[in-house]
Design a protein around this motif. Structure first.
Motif, PDB file in Angstrom:
ATOM      1  N   PRO A 101       0.833  -1.212   0.000  1.00  0.00           N
ATOM      2  CA  PRO A 101       0.000   0.000   0.000  1.00  0.00           C
ATOM      3  C   PRO A 101       0.865   1.258   0.000  1.00  0.00           C
ATOM      4  N   LEU A 102       0.335   2.308  -0.593  1.00  0.00           N
ATOM      5  CA  LEU A 102       1.065   3.569  -0.668  1.00  0.00           C
ATOM      6  C   LEU A 102       0.742   4.480   0.512  1.00  0.00           C
ATOM      7  N   LEU A 103       1.722   5.266   0.890  1.00  0.00           N
ATOM      8  CA  LEU A 103       1.527   6.391   1.793  1.00  0.00           C
ATOM      9  C   LEU A 103       1.575   7.629   0.909  1.00  0.00           C
ATOM     10  N   LEU A 104       0.421   8.206   0.634  1.00  0.00           N
ATOM     11  CA  LEU A 104       0.315   9.342  -0.281  1.00  0.00           C
ATOM     12  C   LEU A 104       0.502  10.638   0.498  1.00  0.00           C
ATOM     13  N   VAL A 105       1.618  11.309   0.272  1.00  0.00           N
ATOM     14  CA  VAL A 105       1.925  12.556   0.968  1.00  0.00           C
ATOM     15  C   VAL A 105       1.464  13.717   0.100  1.00  0.00           C
ATOM     16  N   VAL A 106       0.597  14.568   0.676  1.00  0.00           N
ATOM     17  CA  VAL A 106      -0.016  15.647  -0.092  1.00  0.00           C
ATOM     18  C   VAL A 106       0.290  16.989   0.568  1.00  0.00           C
ATOM     19  N   PRO A 107       1.138  17.834  -0.034  1.00  0.00           N
ATOM     20  CA  PRO A 107       1.360  19.177   0.508  1.00  0.00           C
ATOM     21  C   PRO A 107       0.150  20.049   0.225  1.00  0.00           C
ATOM     22  N   ASP A 108      -0.231  20.865   1.188  1.00  0.00           N
ATOM     23  CA  ASP A 108      -1.421  21.699   1.045  1.00  0.00           C
ATOM     24  C   ASP A 108      -1.082  23.160   1.297  1.00  0.00           C
ATOM     25  N   GLY A 109      -1.278  23.981   0.291  1.00  0.00           N
ATOM     26  CA  GLY A 109      -1.012  25.408   0.379  1.00  0.00           C
ATOM     27  C   GLY A 109      -0.969  25.985  -1.015  1.00  0.00           C
ATOM     28  N   THR A 110      -0.727  27.255  -1.132  1.00  0.00           N
ATOM     29  CA  THR A 110      -0.539  27.814  -2.468  1.00  0.00           C
ATOM     30  C   THR A 110       0.683  27.158  -3.084  1.00  0.00           C
ATOM     31  N   TRP A 111       0.854  27.296  -4.413  1.00  0.00           N
ATOM     32  CA  TRP A 111       2.030  26.660  -5.023  1.00  0.00           C
ATOM     33  C   TRP A 111       3.303  27.144  -4.345  1.00  0.00           C
ATOM     34  N   ARG A 112       3.360  28.418  -4.015  1.00  0.00           N
ATOM     35  CA  ARG A 112       4.562  28.954  -3.370  1.00  0.00           C
ATOM     36  C   ARG A 112       4.765  28.329  -1.987  1.00  0.00           C
ATOM     37  N   LYS A 113       3.697  28.240  -1.213  1.00  0.00           N
ATOM     38  CA  LYS A 113       3.796  27.661   0.122  1.00  0.00           C
ATOM     39  C   LYS A 113       4.069  26.159   0.053  1.00  0.00           C
ATOM     40  N   ALA A 114       3.474  25.479  -0.929  1.00  0.00           N
ATOM     41  CA  ALA A 114       3.722  24.049  -1.072  1.00  0.00           C
ATOM     42  C   ALA A 114       5.194  23.783  -1.394  1.00  0.00           C
ATOM     43  N   ARG A 115       5.749  24.614  -2.256  1.00  0.00           N
ATOM     44  CA  ARG A 115       7.173  24.454  -2.580  1.00  0.00           C
ATOM     45  C   ARG A 115       8.038  24.726  -1.358  1.00  0.00           C
ATOM     46  N   LYS A 116       7.583  25.680  -0.536  1.00  0.00           N
ATOM     47  CA  LYS A 116       8.347  25.982   0.680  1.00  0.00           C
ATOM     48  C   LYS A 116       8.328  24.798   1.632  1.00  0.00           C
ATOM     49  N   LEU A 117       7.211  24.090   1.688  1.00  0.00           N
ATOM     50  CA  LEU A 117       7.151  22.887   2.521  1.00  0.00           C
ATOM     51  C   LEU A 117       8.215  21.881   2.088  1.00  0.00           C
ATOM     52  N   LEU A 118       8.375  21.733   0.775  1.00  0.00           N
ATOM     53  CA  LEU A 118       9.389  20.812   0.266  1.00  0.00           C
ATOM     54  C   LEU A 118      10.792  21.307   0.621  1.00  0.00           C
ATOM     55  N   TYR A 119      10.996  22.626   0.503  1.00  0.00           N
ATOM     56  CA  TYR A 119      12.304  23.205   0.805  1.00  0.00           C
ATOM     57  C   TYR A 119      12.656  23.041   2.283  1.00  0.00           C
ATOM     58  N   CYS A 120      11.662  23.252   3.144  1.00  0.00           N
ATOM     59  CA  CYS A 120      11.900  23.198   4.591  1.00  0.00           C
ATOM     60  C   CYS A 120      11.960  21.772   5.137  1.00  0.00           C
ATOM     61  N   ASN A 121      11.508  20.818   4.331  1.00  0.00           N
ATOM     62  CA  ASN A 121      11.483  19.428   4.768  1.00  0.00           C
ATOM     63  C   ASN A 121      12.152  18.569   3.695  1.00  0.00           C
ATOM     64  N   PRO A 122      13.490  18.507   3.684  1.00  0.00           N
ATOM     65  CA  PRO A 122      14.225  17.817   2.607  1.00  0.00           C
ATOM     66  C   PRO A 122      13.813  16.368   2.396  1.00  0.00           C
ATOM     67  N   LEU A 123      13.284  15.717   3.419  1.00  0.00           N
ATOM     68  CA  LEU A 123      12.862  14.326   3.235  1.00  0.00           C
ATOM     69  C   LEU A 123      11.793  14.216   2.158  1.00  0.00           C
ATOM     70  N   LEU A 124      10.995  15.245   2.003  1.00  0.00           N
ATOM     71  CA  LEU A 124       9.954  15.228   0.970  1.00  0.00           C
ATOM     72  C   LEU A 124      10.566  15.232  -0.424  1.00  0.00           C
ATOM     73  N   GLN A 125      11.677  15.950  -0.575  1.00  0.00           N
ATOM     74  CA  GLN A 125      12.298  16.050  -1.890  1.00  0.00           C
ATOM     75  C   GLN A 125      12.851  14.709  -2.368  1.00  0.00           C
ATOM     76  N   ALA A 126      13.118  13.817  -1.427  1.00  0.00           N
ATOM     77  CA  ALA A 126      13.692  12.526  -1.788  1.00  0.00           C
ATOM     78  C   ALA A 126      12.637  11.489  -2.153  1.00  0.00           C
ATOM     79  N   LEU A 127      11.377  11.803  -1.954  1.00  0.00           N
ATOM     80  CA  LEU A 127      10.321  10.835  -2.232  1.00  0.00           C
ATOM     81  C   LEU A 127      10.043  10.727  -3.729  1.00  0.00           C
ATOM     82  N   PRO A 128       9.655   9.553  -4.209  1.00  0.00           N
ATOM     83  CA  PRO A 128       9.198   9.455  -5.603  1.00  0.00           C
ATOM     84  C   PRO A 128       7.938  10.296  -5.767  1.00  0.00           C
ATOM     85  N   ARG A 129       7.855  10.987  -6.900  1.00  0.00           N
ATOM     86  CA  ARG A 129       6.719  11.883  -7.122  1.00  0.00           C
ATOM     87  C   ARG A 129       5.717  11.281  -8.096  1.00  0.00           C
TER      88      ARG A 129
END
Length: 217
Positions: A101-129
């Motif tokens: 089963p998948l763990l579907l990680v969904v960032p929620d915010g404006t595109w700018r804020k969503a990108r910031k979530l990825l920037y502030c949480n490097p573990l997200l950047q390593a996940l398959p998209r």
């Protein structure tokens, strides 16, 4: 004086949506990471999604100290619902969910804020998209989409889950969302709505979906 609000859906008690919120089970676990700036938004579709899915978790913030633990949940394979050069169509990636089963990680915010979530949480950047199909249309009629195919967070989750768990259906999750939009339209009046919003689609990132990236609930 502030109006009394429902403790569950956070709507004014006179406009509580809880009766419309389903209890849907899913093999996929959904982890929604909501930027703190979105938590108080009137059209908080991420909260509605988390309430309607039994196997969902909503976390609010900008950095998440427990993210490593959440992503390491036994029995699940994490992936990120967010566009990018390496993103795989959700329908293709769904094959991976057959065995695990998948763990579907969904960032929620404006595109700018969503990108910031990825920037502030490097573990997200390593996940398959994974990314949603092109050509989708949002029911979010109170906002003009920042780009074609942008959806609200709750819509993006429904599309992703239906692709991953086909033939299961998750459209019931949209009932409180649609009621919320209709209530907003009624409050502003038909004439105002026609003048300012009719004909324009609304969105979220991703509103990737996620309230989308610049999307937002």
């Amino acid at each position: 004086m502030a109006r009394p609000e429902c403790e569950r859906c956070k709507r004014p008690q006179t406009r509580c949506l809880c009766a419309l919120i389903p209890h849907l089970d899913s093999r996929t676990r959904v982890l929604i990471l909501q930027h703190s700036s979105e938590a108080g938004h009137a059209l908080n579709t991420a909260r509605l999604a988390a309430l309607g899915l039994d196997n969902a978790q909503l976390e609010v913030g900008e950095t998440f100290s427990q993210l490593e633990d959440w992503l390491a949940l036994p029995g699940y394979r994490p992936c990120l619902l967010f566009p990018g050069d390496e993103a795989v169509p959700v329908a293709d990636f769904a094959q991976a969910a057959v065995a695990t089963p998948l763990l579907l990680v969904v960032p929620d915010g404006t595109w700018r804020k969503a990108r910031k979530l990825l920037y502030c949480n490097p573990l997200l950047q390593a996940l398959p998209r994974i990314t949603l199909p092109s050509g989708l249309s949002s029911r979010y009629r109170l906002r003009k989409a920042p780009e074609p195919g942008a959806l609200s967070t709750i819509e993006a989750i429904v599309v992703a889950l239906e692709a991953i768990e086909k033939p299961a259906q998750f459209g019931e999750l949209l009932r409180p969302f649609e009621a919320l939009i209709e209530g907003q339209i009624a409050a502003m009046g038909a004439e105002t709505y026609q003048r300012n919003h009719a004909g324009g689609a609304a969105t979220a990132a991703p509103e990737t979906g996620p309230d989308a990236p610049e999307q937002a609930d």
